[in-house]
Design an enzyme around this catalytic site. Structure first.
Site, mmCIF file in Angstrom:
data_model
loop_
_atom_site.group_PDB
_atom_site.id
_atom_site.type_symbol
_atom_site.label_atom_id
_atom_site.label_comp_id
_atom_site.label_asym_id
_atom_site.label_seq_id
_atom_site.Cartn_x
_atom_site.Cartn_y
_atom_site.Cartn_z
ATOM 1 N N LYS A 127 0.873 -1.185 0.000
ATOM 2 C CA LYS A 127 0.000 0.000 0.000
ATOM 3 C C LYS A 127 0.906 1.230 0.000
ATOM 4 O O LYS A 127 2.043 1.163 0.446
ATOM 5 C CB LYS A 127 -0.843 0.032 1.290
ATOM 6 C CG LYS A 127 -1.879 -1.053 1.411
ATOM 7 C CD LYS A 127 -3.255 -0.545 0.974
ATOM 8 C CE LYS A 127 -4.339 -1.557 1.190
ATOM 9 N NZ LYS A 127 -4.703 -1.667 2.602
ATOM 10 N N HIS A 130 1.912 7.002 2.329
ATOM 11 C CA HIS A 130 1.356 8.290 1.910
ATOM 12 C C HIS A 130 1.485 9.354 2.987
ATOM 13 O O HIS A 130 1.997 9.101 4.072
ATOM 14 C CB HIS A 130 -0.093 8.114 1.454
ATOM 15 C CG HIS A 130 -0.972 7.492 2.498
ATOM 16 N ND1 HIS A 130 -1.292 8.136 3.666
ATOM 17 C CD2 HIS A 130 -1.574 6.277 2.539
ATOM 18 C CE1 HIS A 130 -2.070 7.341 4.381
ATOM 19 N NE2 HIS A 130 -2.255 6.214 3.730
ATOM 20 N N HIS A 133 0.981 8.984 6.670
ATOM 21 C CA HIS A 133 1.953 8.339 7.552
ATOM 22 C C HIS A 133 3.044 9.300 8.015
ATOM 23 O O HIS A 133 3.904 8.935 8.786
ATOM 24 C CB HIS A 133 2.654 7.177 6.834
ATOM 25 C CG HIS A 133 1.743 6.032 6.541
ATOM 26 N ND1 HIS A 133 1.396 5.667 5.265
ATOM 27 C CD2 HIS A 133 1.094 5.177 7.361
ATOM 28 C CE1 HIS A 133 0.580 4.637 5.307
ATOM 29 N NE2 HIS A 133 0.373 4.315 6.561
HETATM 30 N N1 ARG Z 1 -0.442 -0.360 9.984
HETATM 31 C C1 ARG Z 1 -1.377 0.482 10.688
HETATM 32 C C2 ARG Z 1 -1.888 1.595 9.775
HETATM 33 O O1 ARG Z 1 -1.236 1.963 8.819
HETATM 34 C C3 ARG Z 1 -0.791 1.123 11.912
HETATM 35 C C4 ARG Z 1 -0.290 0.152 12.939
HETATM 36 C C5 ARG Z 1 -0.397 0.720 14.306
HETATM 37 N N2 ARG Z 1 0.231 -0.069 15.322
HETATM 38 C C6 ARG Z 1 -0.324 -1.063 16.011
HETATM 39 N N3 ARG Z 1 0.403 -1.676 16.914
HETATM 40 N N4 ARG Z 1 -1.549 -1.426 15.823
HETATM 41 O O2 ARG Z 1 -2.948 2.128 10.054
#
Ligand code: ARG
Length: 566
Positions: A127, A130, A133
């Site tokens: 993905k 972007h 982030h």
């Molecule tokens: N990958 C997730 C996102 O892009 C964020 C992960 C956050 N961390 C966690 N331990 N859940 O939304």
């Protein structure tokens, strides 16, 4: 060296026995403006002990505390005892300390022996990385550095989103329409195309969804073909992410993402069962969180598959066991507030006190001017593009304004990236905001380039002076109001870092450095530095160097560079 707060606390202590020196110190404030003094001690709490009006107590204290060489005036101001610091002592204290500590100015051993785990960035593989982030990445990096600067052992984790049913979809799409070379040329954009196409076609062919589910099950069961494809998607994605991390000069201690915890979930589920916390609801398994006034935490779906939340439980236990943290920070957007409350409360219910050491450091959403971001609709702004455009734009400005500047590429990168980083850090975390190219690429006002420019200006003066700078100066020559303002900002550096760290709010440090740059630029405009009077020149140069060093230290803490010319 004078520690003014210590001197003040001790002088107050000599008059009141009901509070300890530490308690007094903790009460001391900085008045809203300099005319009111440098420090203020509020007497409101004492009113109850002494059964007198705060104003009367302050009047009495101010009369009894004798001025000294370091604190030369003590007055009562509406219930506060206000103290005026001797500007010469202030100059001596601050200049000596900065010259002694240099790149360590601002640091402390406050967190020695303690470990903080900081999880940040955590993009999803296949993905786009972007603009949404950017905040977790930049805030998490700055927080890591703030904690490190105060002596903590910091572990930086990237919890990659590398697990879930979407990988079944991606495998199906790749097998139908994908091509190895095309993916390798531009992995994220190509994989995204496949993912979007899957959704378009699955709308009319629902059997594709079944196929995707079955590929995901194969992946979970270790089917070699599924694993190989998934691993390849992951490797290619990570290569792309690393380009962004390289631009930002960020690294991680671990990229253990969601998939890493897939074999660690059964143990958590078993423990929940053993503790009688798992309840069946409509065929699914949940933990009831009614007593914490939260909706139930879904642990296992009806078909036996686990969830994002289950993996976060497994990762919390793994982190506690592996790093034995004193604090575990999750830098994740505010949309996931409920999710983290549920995770923390399940751990609380399981009887572990350390649920209190976990913190969700949240931040507001980034929207685009053309609407909310949508990966599926292809409405995204890639972070790498933002950074590269900022660099290009900076290069144009330098070439136009200062074509003789050396190292244009390096400076353009430092300043362009710095502009983006500083913008993200200087907003209060929690506010939502709309991404704007115009604002990101504007260098006017309270921006990163403005601070970096102030640093380069200090370097230019020091170069031009062409003499060595020392802290052995006549400190009285730095007691005029403009110089004293710079010194009193410089003095608060460590306090700003500590406050930013305790609140997990890097913008407190960006505010500090903007105040410093403003005070310095005022001093610079009003006070010629390279004057004939050798003593005055030496004193002012020492202040320039102290400012330069402190700005450099601050920019590094924020994850930015401090170029010497721009
Ligand atoms: N990958 C997730 C996102 O892009 C964020 C992960 C956050 N961390 C966690 N331990 N859940 O939304």
């Amino acid at each position: 060296m004078a520690d003014f707060k210590k001197l003040i606390s001790e002088s107050i202590k000599s008059q009141i026995s009901d509070l300890t020196v530490e308690e007094i110190r903790a009460l001391i404030e900085v008045p809203p403006n300099k005319d009111m003094g440098d420090y203020a001690f509020p007497c409101f709490k004492l009113a109850r002990i002494f059964r007198k009006a705060p104003n009367v107590i302050a009047e009495d204290l101010a009369g009894k505390i004798q001025p000294t060489d370091d604190i030369n005036r003590v007055i009562n101001l509406g219930g506060y005892v206000n103290f005026f610091v001797n500007k010469e002592s202030l100059a001596k204290k601050v200049i000596k300390q900065i010259f002694n500590e240099k790149e360590n100015y601002g640091k402390s051993e406050f967190g020695k022996g303690k470990t903080v785990v900081v999880e940040f960035s955590s993009p999803n593989i296949a993905k786009p990385f972007h603009i949404g982030h950017v905040r977790t990445t930049v805030i998490g990096n700055a927080l890591s550095k703030l904690y490190q600067s105060q002596g903590y052992n910091v572990v930086k984790l990237n919890h990659l989103g590398d697990y879930g049913t979407q990988f079944g979809k991606l495998i199906v799409a790749y097998k139908l329409w994908g091509d190895k070379q095309t993916v390798e040329n531009d992995p994220i954009k190509e994989l995204l195309k496949l993912y979007v196409r899957f959704h378009d076609e699955a709308d009319s062919k629902p059997e594709m969804e079944d196929e995707a589910r079955s590929w995901f099950t194969k992946l979970e069961n270790g089917d070699p073909e599924a694993i190989e494809l998934w691993q390849w998607f992951r490797d290619e994605s990570l290569k792309e992410f690393e380009k962004v991390y390289k631009l930002l000069d960020i690294d991680f201690d671990s990229y253990a993402g969601e998939s890493f915890y897939s074999d660690k979930m059964p143990a958590v589920i078993k423990e929940l069962e053993d503790k009688n916390l798992l309840v069946e609801s409509d065929g699914a398994m949940i933990v009831d969180l009614e007593d914490s006034k939260l909706p139930p935490a879904l642990i296992q779906k009806r078909d036996g598959s686990t969830l994002y939340l289950t993996r976060d439980l497994a990762s919390a236990f793994y982190r506690k066991k592996t790093y034995d943290f004193d604090k575990s920070i999750y830098v994740v957007g505010s949309q996931q507030e409920l999710h983290f409350k549920q995770v923390f409360n399940v751990i609380k219910k399981m009887g572990y006190d350390w649920y209190q050491d976990m913190v969700h450091v949240q931040f507001g959403m980034v929207a685009l001017e053309e609407g909310t971001m949508s990966t599926r609709k292809g409405r995204v702004v890639f972070l790498e593009d933002v950074l590269n455009q900022a660099i290009d734009r900076t290069r144009e400005i330098i070439e136009e304004k200062n074509p003789e500047a050396g190292n244009i590429d390096e400076v353009a990168k430092a300043v362009g990236v710095g502009a983006v980083v500083f913008q993200e850090l200087s907003n209060s975390r929690i506010k939502d905001y709309t991404f704007s190219w115009a604002r990101t690429l504007s260098f006017e006002g309270e921006t990163g380039p403005y601070v970096q420019y102030t640093h380069a200006r200090c370097c230019a003066v020091l170069r031009k002076a062409g003499q060595s700078v020392s802290s052995d100066i006549n400190y009285e020559l730095l007691s005029d109001p403009d110089a004293a303002d710079v010194l009193s900002v410089l003095e608060t550096f460590n306090k700003s870092i500590m406050t930013a760290m305790k609140k997990n709010e890097p913008h407190i440090v960006t505010r500090f450095v903007l105040d410093l740059a403003q005070a310095f630029n005022k001093f610079y405009h009003n006070s010629p530095i390279l004057v004939d009077d050798a003593d005055l020149k030496a004193a002012r140069l020492a202040l320039v160097e102290a400012t330069r060093q402190t700005i450099e230290n601050t920019l590094k803490l924020l994850g930015m560079k401090a170029p010497q010319k721009m």
